[in-house]
Scaffold this active site. Structure first.
Site, PDB file in Angstrom:
ATOM      1  N   CYS A 202      39.452  39.930  51.539  1.00 16.92           N
ATOM      2  CA  CYS A 202      38.355  39.212  51.991  1.00 16.92           C
ATOM      3  C   CYS A 202      38.296  38.768  53.619  1.00 16.92           C
ATOM      4  O   CYS A 202      37.431  38.144  53.882  1.00 16.92           O
ATOM      5  CB  CYS A 202      38.222  38.025  50.993  1.00 16.92           C
TER       6      CYS A 202
ATOM      7  N   PHE B   8      41.043  42.201  42.179  1.00 12.81           N
ATOM      8  CA  PHE B   8      42.116  43.056  42.097  1.00 12.81           C
ATOM      9  C   PHE B   8      43.036  43.190  43.640  1.00 12.81           C
ATOM     10  O   PHE B   8      43.987  43.694  43.360  1.00 12.81           O
ATOM     11  CB  PHE B   8      41.431  44.504  41.876  1.00 12.81           C
TER      12      PHE B   8
HETATM   13  P1  NAD Z   1      35.209  41.402  41.052  1.00 15.86           P
HETATM   14  O1  NAD Z   1      34.317  40.155  40.990  1.00 15.86           O
HETATM   15  O2  NAD Z   1      34.741  42.609  40.486  1.00 15.86           O
HETATM   16  O3  NAD Z   1      36.186  40.995  39.962  1.00 15.86           O
HETATM   17  C1  NAD Z   1      36.723  39.491  39.872  1.00 15.86           C
HETATM   18  C2  NAD Z   1      37.113  39.138  38.575  1.00 15.86           C
HETATM   19  O4  NAD Z   1      35.910  38.726  37.720  1.00 15.86           O
HETATM   20  C3  NAD Z   1      37.814  39.958  37.547  1.00 15.86           C
HETATM   21  O5  NAD Z   1      38.785  39.301  36.880  1.00 15.86           O
HETATM   22  C4  NAD Z   1      36.720  40.608  36.909  1.00 15.86           C
HETATM   23  O6  NAD Z   1      37.348  41.026  35.585  1.00 15.86           O
HETATM   24  C5  NAD Z   1      35.792  39.562  36.663  1.00 15.86           C
HETATM   25  N1  NAD Z   1      34.383  40.213  36.564  1.00 15.86           N
HETATM   26  C6  NAD Z   1      33.857  41.192  37.464  1.00 15.86           C
HETATM   27  N2  NAD Z   1      32.610  41.213  36.994  1.00 15.86           N
HETATM   28  C7  NAD Z   1      32.227  40.472  36.322  1.00 15.86           C
HETATM   29  C8  NAD Z   1      30.829  39.998  35.862  1.00 15.86           C
HETATM   30  N3  NAD Z   1      29.747  40.680  35.719  1.00 15.86           N
HETATM   31  N4  NAD Z   1      30.974  38.830  34.871  1.00 15.86           N
HETATM   32  C9  NAD Z   1      32.166  38.100  34.657  1.00 15.86           C
HETATM   33  N5  NAD Z   1      33.265  38.394  35.320  1.00 15.86           N
HETATM   34  C10 NAD Z   1      33.466  39.700  36.107  1.00 15.86           C
HETATM   35  O7  NAD Z   1      36.057  41.318  42.451  1.00 15.86           O
HETATM   36  P2  NAD Z   1      36.883  42.296  42.842  1.00 15.86           P
HETATM   37  O8  NAD Z   1      36.244  43.594  42.864  1.00 15.86           O
HETATM   38  O9  NAD Z   1      38.244  42.355  41.814  1.00 15.86           O
HETATM   39  O10 NAD Z   1      37.611  41.535  44.265  1.00 15.86           O
HETATM   40  C11 NAD Z   1      36.917  41.892  45.408  1.00 15.86           C
HETATM   41  C12 NAD Z   1      35.877  40.848  45.917  1.00 15.86           C
HETATM   42  O11 NAD Z   1      36.878  39.739  45.761  1.00 15.86           O
HETATM   43  C13 NAD Z   1      35.493  41.179  47.385  1.00 15.86           C
HETATM   44  O12 NAD Z   1      34.166  40.882  47.247  1.00 15.86           O
HETATM   45  C14 NAD Z   1      36.283  40.234  48.037  1.00 15.86           C
HETATM   46  O13 NAD Z   1      35.565  39.754  49.150  1.00 15.86           O
HETATM   47  C15 NAD Z   1      36.418  38.905  47.221  1.00 15.86           C
HETATM   48  N6  NAD Z   1      37.576  38.128  47.645  1.00 15.86           N
HETATM   49  C16 NAD Z   1      37.415  37.012  48.148  1.00 15.86           C
HETATM   50  C17 NAD Z   1      38.234  36.079  48.398  1.00 15.86           C
HETATM   51  C18 NAD Z   1      38.136  35.031  49.264  1.00 15.86           C
HETATM   52  O14 NAD Z   1      38.912  34.042  49.161  1.00 15.86           O
HETATM   53  N7  NAD Z   1      37.000  34.853  49.617  1.00 15.86           N
HETATM   54  C19 NAD Z   1      39.670  36.699  48.298  1.00 15.86           C
HETATM   55  C20 NAD Z   1      39.901  37.912  47.807  1.00 15.86           C
HETATM   56  C21 NAD Z   1      38.720  38.606  47.228  1.00 15.86           C
END
Ligand code: NAD
Length: 552
Positions: A334, A202
């Site tokens: 992140c 997100f």
């Molecule tokens: P999230 O893992 O909740 O969601 C990411 C995606 O995965 C979404 O499309 C969601 O629908 C899907 N998803 C969520 N839970 C799932 C599950 N149990 N099984 C399968 N799919 C699932 O992450 P978020 O809250 O959207 O994003 C924030 C996180 O992303 C933070 O931890 C942040 O550090 C990380 N992030 C990392 C980077 C990087 O480059 N390292 C960049 C941006 C964000």
């Protein structure tokens, strides 16, 4: 110390002043008439947080058309500043998911044969269209994700730069050739993988789709993308722009959903590679199941980024940089600085940092003086506030407490004010956990060696920053520190896309990073062709062809 922030009166953002006052939310406009009339969407979009009377449903994107889902499960997208419903996003049905892969598979047959120069021309168009609709993309991000408008424009920019760099594919993808024996040569070049997928988080609704889409398609792949169910609007606008740029039907499809849609992507054999960015829990699962199914997977995960202050640092620059990197985007990056490590006397700088943080304006993202907006959901706010409390319970001091902050104009939003917690130690929950909010925990140490040891012991390895005027200290730090992105007097050292987004330890799973050379390698695989065209055969052929037949 009490935390106070002021809420500004509503004024249309300066850089949105030219927009028509008749504003419809993008997703609503899309559902009403966008399938057929793209020009309407280009000029009308929302620039406020007003309640939408009848929130409409977000469609999915198949074969260059916006399609109504037949799903019976819908997720609400809420404006984080108000918790008003913006749109409803489906969990796509299995038939819709299969249709997206069918379409991408079909499109791959001709797209892979499209010349790289044609693909490059389409990418040039795409870049121009993103620039044209930059504010519209940013406005969608403000409404669905909560960022300030200026920060949302930055979100678009960092993705746009990936698309711009992808245009250089013609000089980045040239192969190698060597004559390995007389008349025998081996050429090595890279081919696309086929249908690939992207699963997005997100927090960067435009940038992260753009980390994936341009490098994937310019190298000849077709892509099925699943944006975050919390803020799919920017990805939908990108789909519209990709179509307008000339991306053929099926080269870029968008599906929606949550876990079931992800499981479909993980198990569908025709999907050859998955780019994932998001949390540790989802990423670990996606990486292992995707790899077990024989797919190539790159997964960027969570982080805990440290900034280290040495006493010889330029104090004003360092504190400004730390405040921006810790609290900007409400800490939902992140690469946000979430741990400040004071070395020696720099713990005496904290009161100045608190003063800076207190001046930041926390309010709705369209407010002209907004420095940071709300966090994504009420659950996220609650989680952040609980983690702040855990630090107090474990013996740390909450010097600046942003809990319970409600801007007057947005009493129902998910706001947390900048928070600074000192006396934090490894082992405390607030140190070990990615808080993903505007919360800076401060750990105090006595030496650079101690600081390096602290960072290297942390399970994450995304980014780190050192503030110093000493070249020797910087050189030692750079050599000894274990993190993917190292900043020297730079708080968020994310590389531009001529390099790759590097991260290590618990912040990355996979072998090939996002964008840059690594990104192009991720979306392609090498082929070697060894061929023998004998000179002798050419001579014989020549002989045979030039002599007049003598047989009678
Ligand atoms: P999230 O893992 O909740 O969601 C990411 C995606 O995965 C979404 O499309 C969601 O629908 C899907 N998803 C969520 N839970 C799932 C599950 N149990 N099984 C399968 N799919 C699932 O992450 P978020 O809250 O959207 O994003 C924030 C996180 O992303 C933070 O931890 C942040 O550090 C990380 N992030 C990392 C980077 C990087 O480059 N390292 C960049 C941006 C964000």
């Amino acid at each position: 110390m009490a935390f106070r922030l002021t809420s500004a009166p509503f004024v249309r953002p300066r850089n949105l002043g030219f927009l028509p006052s008749l504003c419809a939310i993008w997703s609503g406009t899309r559902s009403r008439n966008l399938s057929t009339d793209y020009s309407v969407a280009q000029s009308i979009y929302n620039t406020n947080h007003d309640e939408i009377e009848e929130p409409l449903k977000t469609q999915f994107f198949l074969d260059n058309k916006f399609v109504d889902s037949k799903s019976s499960t819908w997720n609400k997208v809420l404006d984080p500043a108000t918790n008003n419903v913006v749109t409803l996003v489906p969990d796509c049905t299995n038939a819709e998911l299969v249709a997206a892969v069918d379409s991408a598979e079909q499109a791959f047959k001709s797209w892979r044969r499209t010349t790289v120069l044609t693909r490059q021309q389409i990418m040039f168009n795409f870049v121009q269209l993103i620039r044209r609709d930059w504010d519209r993309l940013a406005a969608s991000i403000v409404v669905e994700q909560g960022k300030t408008f200026a920060d949302a424009r930055g979100d678009v920019l960092r993705g746009l730069q990936v698309a711009e760099t992808a245009c250089g594919v013609t000089s980045q993808l040239t192969g190698e050739l060597l004559e390995v024996s007389t008349d025998m040569e081996t050429r090595n070049y890279r081919e696309p993988l086929g249908v690939v997928a992207a699963i997005c988080p997100f927090n960067f609704p435009a940038m992260i789709p753009l980390w994936c889409l341009p490098p994937a398609i310019i190298t000849g792949n077709t892509i099925v993308m699943k944006p975050s169910e919390k803020d799919p609007g920017a990805a939908m606008i990108l789909a519209e722009l990709a179509k307008e740029a000339g991306v053929p039907d099926g080269v870029f499809n968008i599906v929606h959903g949550t876990r079931d849609s992800v499981d479909f992507i993980l198990d569908e054999p025709r999907i050859k590679a998955i780019s994932f960015v998001g949390s540790d829990a989802a990423g670990g699962y996606i990486y292992s199941r995707g790899c077990a199914n024989g797919k190539r997977v790159q997964a960027n995960l969570g982080a805990k980024n440290h900034a280290i202050l040495l006493p010889d640092a330029s104090k004003t620059h360092a504190l400004n940089a730390v405040a921006g990197a810790a609290f900007g985007a409400a800490g939902q990056r992140c690469m946000a600085v979430s741990v400040l490590v004071t070395v020696g006397s720099t713990d005496g700088w904290i009161p100045d940092l608190i003063s800076m943080a207190q001046k930041l304006v926390v309010t709705g993202g369209f407010e002209p003086d907004a420095d940071l907006g709300p966090v994504i959901t009420p659950q996220s706010r609650e989680r952040i506030e609980n983690l702040i409390q855990s630090a107090a319970d474990e013996g740390a001091t909450v010097d600046l407490d942003g809990r319970g902050y409600r801007p007057e104009k947005f009493p129902n939003g998910n706001f947390v004010g900048p928070t600074i917690i000192t006396g934090v130690k490894p082992g405390m929950k607030a140190y070990e956990t990615e808080i993903f909010g505007p919360v800076l925990v401060v750990v105090s140490v006595d030496s650079l060696d101690e600081a390096i040891k602290l960072v290297n012991s942390n399970r994450y390895g995304n980014g780190v920053a050192l503030f110093t005027q000493s070249g020797s200290a910087a050189a030692k730090f750079q050599r000894e520190i274990d993190a993917g992105q190292v900043g020297i007097n730079v708080p968020i050292p994310v590389p531009l896309p001529m390099f790759s987004f590097t991260g290590n330890k618990g912040s990355f799973l996979g072998d090939l990073n996002f964008y840059g050379k690594s990104g192009l390698e991720f979306y392609t695989r090498p082929k070697t062709v060894t061929s023998l065209w004998r000179s002798a055969d050419a001579a014989e052929a020549e002989k045979a062809s030039v002599n007049m037949p003598t047989q009678s």
